[in-house]
Design a protein around this motif. Structure first.
Motif, PDB file in Angstrom:
ATOM      1  N   ARG A  62       0.796  -1.229   0.000  1.00  0.00           N
ATOM      2  CA  ARG A  62       0.000   0.000   0.000  1.00  0.00           C
ATOM      3  C   ARG A  62       0.828   1.278   0.000  1.00  0.00           C
ATOM      4  O   ARG A  62       0.327   2.338  -0.360  1.00  0.00           O
ATOM      5  CB  ARG A  62      -0.934   0.014   1.204  1.00  0.00           C
ATOM      6  N   SER A  63       2.105   1.180   0.372  1.00  0.00           N
ATOM      7  CA  SER A  63       2.945   2.376   0.416  1.00  0.00           C
ATOM      8  C   SER A  63       3.611   2.703  -0.917  1.00  0.00           C
ATOM      9  O   SER A  63       4.362   3.685  -1.008  1.00  0.00           O
ATOM     10  CB  SER A  63       4.022   2.223   1.503  1.00  0.00           C
ATOM     11  N   LEU A  64       3.354   1.922  -1.955  1.00  0.00           N
ATOM     12  CA  LEU A  64       3.954   2.192  -3.262  1.00  0.00           C
ATOM     13  C   LEU A  64       3.530   3.577  -3.764  1.00  0.00           C
ATOM     14  O   LEU A  64       2.336   3.876  -3.841  1.00  0.00           O
ATOM     15  CB  LEU A  64       3.531   1.127  -4.278  1.00  0.00           C
ATOM     16  N   ASP A  65       4.497   4.396  -4.130  1.00  0.00           N
ATOM     17  CA  ASP A  65       4.205   5.778  -4.514  1.00  0.00           C
ATOM     18  C   ASP A  65       3.408   5.876  -5.810  1.00  0.00           C
ATOM     19  O   ASP A  65       2.565   6.758  -5.957  1.00  0.00           O
ATOM     20  CB  ASP A  65       5.516   6.566  -4.674  1.00  0.00           C
ATOM     21  N   ALA A  66       3.669   4.987  -6.761  1.00  0.00           N
ATOM     22  CA  ALA A  66       3.079   5.130  -8.094  1.00  0.00           C
ATOM     23  C   ALA A  66       1.785   4.351  -8.266  1.00  0.00           C
ATOM     24  O   ALA A  66       1.263   4.253  -9.372  1.00  0.00           O
ATOM     25  CB  ALA A  66       4.089   4.687  -9.152  1.00  0.00           C
ATOM     26  N   GLY A  90      -2.242   3.509  -7.028  1.00  0.00           N
ATOM     27  CA  GLY A  90      -3.449   3.862  -6.307  1.00  0.00           C
ATOM     28  C   GLY A  90      -4.248   2.608  -5.980  1.00  0.00           C
ATOM     29  O   GLY A  90      -4.031   1.542  -6.572  1.00  0.00           O
ATOM     30  N   TYR A 120      -1.343   5.421 -10.954  1.00  0.00           N
ATOM     31  CA  TYR A 120      -1.980   6.719 -10.786  1.00  0.00           C
ATOM     32  C   TYR A 120      -2.312   7.376 -12.113  1.00  0.00           C
ATOM     33  O   TYR A 120      -3.269   8.136 -12.225  1.00  0.00           O
ATOM     34  CB  TYR A 120      -1.079   7.655  -9.976  1.00  0.00           C
TER      35      TYR A 120
END
Length: 218
Positions: free
Chosen positions: A129-133, A135, A159
């Motif tokens: 869930r912490s993956l930046d790219a 959603g 995203y």
């Protein structure tokens, strides 16, 4: 371990309308494509007809791999779409095979996923869930075949886009290049077909093919 199942959606329709040889080429092509995308963090477990099974060390790596595969397959002309399901947890091993509830859950999640979707269980979501790219869409608790309790599912998406799917032939379910599509209008909706043959089959019996993807929706 994170187990990933990726399945070609509409593969039976592909066989029915384009024959065994093309279907076999696509299945072999899927395996080759997956092998080009995996690295040392992932293991190619096996091919199962029109699907592949992978084992990945970390959920985050599994999600990124699944999104890459969907992007490549679902935007490839003259191919079916891809649906991906994954689950994270323990598994038993017997030689090169994996067994257990986590493997079964991943398989059932893949069967529930629609074309272009990457669906994960709660454990995989917590690890990715912490993956930046990436959603996330909370799907909620879903009853899955032969699993006693509903499974909490999440949909991963880049995203930049929530959907990978372009034009899809409603007959054979292959992706269609708009520049080479046969376009017909039915009930006020413009539809794209891979060939005049598929367009002709639709004209003869449009009710057989359900709700198609339209050129206006893409």
């Amino acid at each position: 371990m994170t187990f990933v199942f990726a399945d070609l959606v509409g593969y039976t329709a592909l066989i029915d309308h384009h024959g065994d040889d093309l279907a076999a080429d696509v299945a072999v092509g899927l395996e080759a494509l997956v092998l080009t995308e995996i690295d040392s963090s992932a293991e190619f477990v096996k091919t199962m007809g029109d699907a592949v099974m992978l084992r990945v060390d970390r959920p985050a790596d599994a999600v990124l791999l699944a999104l890459r595969l969907c992007d490549r397959v679902c935007n490839r002309d003259q191919w079916p779409q891809l649906a991906v399901g994954m689950a994270h947890g323990p598994a038993a091993t017997r030689g090169p095979e994996y067994f257990g509830a986590t493997v079964n859950r991943a398989s059932r999640i893949c069967a529930f996923a629609r074309a272009g979707e990457v669906l994960v269980d709660h454990a995989a979501f917590m690890g990715a869930r912490s993956l930046d790219a990436v959603g996330w869409i909370d799907i909620g608790e879903v009853p899955l075949r032969n699993i006693a309790s509903p499974v909490q599912l999440y949909r991963a998406h880049p995203y930049r886009s929530v959907s990978h799917i372009g034009l899809v032939d409603p007959v054979c379910r292959m992706t269609v290049d708009s520049a080479h599509a046969v376009v017909l209008e039915h009930a006020g909706v413009r539809l794209a077909f891979c060939s005049g043959e598929c367009a002709g089959k639709f004209i003869v019996d449009p009710g057989r093919y359900g709700q198609p993807t339209t050129s206006d929706d893409a």
